[in-house]
Design a protein around this motif. Sequence first.
Motif, mmCIF file in Angstrom:
data_model
loop_
_atom_site.group_PDB
_atom_site.id
_atom_site.type_symbol
_atom_site.label_atom_id
_atom_site.label_comp_id
_atom_site.label_asym_id
_atom_site.label_seq_id
_atom_site.Cartn_x
_atom_site.Cartn_y
_atom_site.Cartn_z
ATOM 1 N N GLN A 97 63.149 -57.003 -51.639
ATOM 2 C CA GLN A 97 63.207 -56.473 -50.276
ATOM 3 C C GLN A 97 62.959 -54.968 -50.267
ATOM 4 O O GLN A 97 62.216 -54.447 -49.428
ATOM 5 C CB GLN A 97 64.581 -56.798 -49.679
ATOM 6 N N ALA A 100 59.234 -54.309 -51.088
ATOM 7 C CA ALA A 100 58.353 -54.703 -49.995
ATOM 8 C C ALA A 100 58.447 -53.732 -48.835
ATOM 9 O O ALA A 100 57.444 -53.372 -48.206
ATOM 10 C CB ALA A 100 58.696 -56.128 -49.550
ATOM 11 N N LYS A 101 59.688 -53.301 -48.511
ATOM 12 C CA LYS A 101 59.846 -52.338 -47.430
ATOM 13 C C LYS A 101 59.109 -51.024 -47.745
ATOM 14 O O LYS A 101 58.410 -50.456 -46.899
ATOM 15 C CB LYS A 101 61.320 -52.041 -47.201
ATOM 16 N N THR A 161 58.735 -58.702 -46.896
ATOM 17 C CA THR A 161 59.967 -58.140 -46.328
ATOM 18 C C THR A 161 60.714 -59.193 -45.510
ATOM 19 O O THR A 161 61.946 -59.383 -45.648
ATOM 20 C CB THR A 161 59.621 -56.924 -45.453
ATOM 21 N N SER A 163 62.158 -61.938 -47.677
ATOM 22 C CA SER A 163 63.329 -61.568 -48.480
ATOM 23 C C SER A 163 64.634 -61.821 -47.738
ATOM 24 O O SER A 163 65.684 -62.033 -48.349
ATOM 25 C CB SER A 163 63.236 -60.103 -48.886
#
Length: 424
Positions: A49, A52-53, A33, A36
């Motif tokens: 992003q 990953a979040k 995150t 990114s």
Amino acid sequence: MISPADPDAEARRTLHRHRAFATGLLVLMAALTLASYALPESTATDLLQAAAKAGFVGGIADWFAVTALFRHPLGIPIPHTAIIPRQKERLGAALGRFVATHVFTEDEVAGVLARLDLPGILRRFLADPVSARPAAVALAAMLPRILATVEDGRARRLVARIVPRILGGPGAGQVVARALHSLVEGGRHQEVFGFILGQLCDLLAAKEDALRIAIEERVREQGGRLVGWALGASIARRVLATVNAELDKMSPDGSDLRAAFDEWVRREIARLEEDPARTAELGAAIRRVAAHETVQAWLWDVWARLRLALEADAARPTGRTVATIEGALANVGAMLEADPTASAQVHGAVEAVVSSLLPSAQVRLAEFIGQVVANWDTAKIVTRLELSVGKDLQYVRVNGTLVGFLVGGLLYWVLRATFGHVSF
């Protein structure tokens, strides 16, 4: 540091390894995150992003859920966390009810009993002298306590009422008839008759003078003093001589009186077997005799003597009582081996007893499990449960992180394709 003597050392290492992997995966989501934001803006960067979040959020959520089972996350007393320590008693009761009603069921117990082959186990136990001997000694040791219960006043009164009814019941005549049959077929009734005659001869010899005087007085009463003086002594001597001569003629080889006795016995046996009225009459006579106070006192005196002898013998490992019980146990084992019907009856009896006791046993089992869990140390139960299921719960964290990552990426593509732009 894990002690080498710790029996849970391997479980602790496994839990630590899986926990480190799940935590490492969560840290990886956080790193992706942050990374990114350092990458140039592009669709790929936005996709990474978003994924990953979502993976980080999913991992955090599952970490919170798993941790909340055993303790307060980060030590913060958030409501509805540390569930197991706070709800230990309720969980124990629920676990007890589950085991009692879904595991310890009638079908499961019947299946276990069927697989155990209880008649075979009992047969092998009774056939083995190493196991049957201690069982016989233990049963013999219980005999004095069992006999002592009969001495209780209520038991004595109960036995005093029941014994005459049993001895004088409807089957008493048949029992007497079978016993007489056995005597007659073996010729033993004549031995009994001979014994009675012998006792009669001895009695006549001992009372001969008194009988002669009694006969003389009887003749004098009936014929007058003159006839009594002239013939009394002669008549008395002749009567006694005739009786003795007849008794002497009754040898075991045969006599009219013995033949008449044999015929009478056989006739009585037939009447007992065929005439219900005669059987009822005999039963009533036996009941009267057995219920008489003198007979009851004699029976209890015999019982007291027999009881003392049995207790003394039962206390000796080499006594007849132990040997008799051991022989009886061996006979039961042989019967179970030779008679499939007896084995089936034993198995059916055990199943019936277990089935009748099962509802009560289920309640007691649920209470027992609930009490055991409630009495466990809180830290100990948390540690035990975490070691048992903690590895699988770490997979929940891993799956939550990975599924969040994949769903986050997929959701980004769907929203971008639908609306043209995505704002996370």
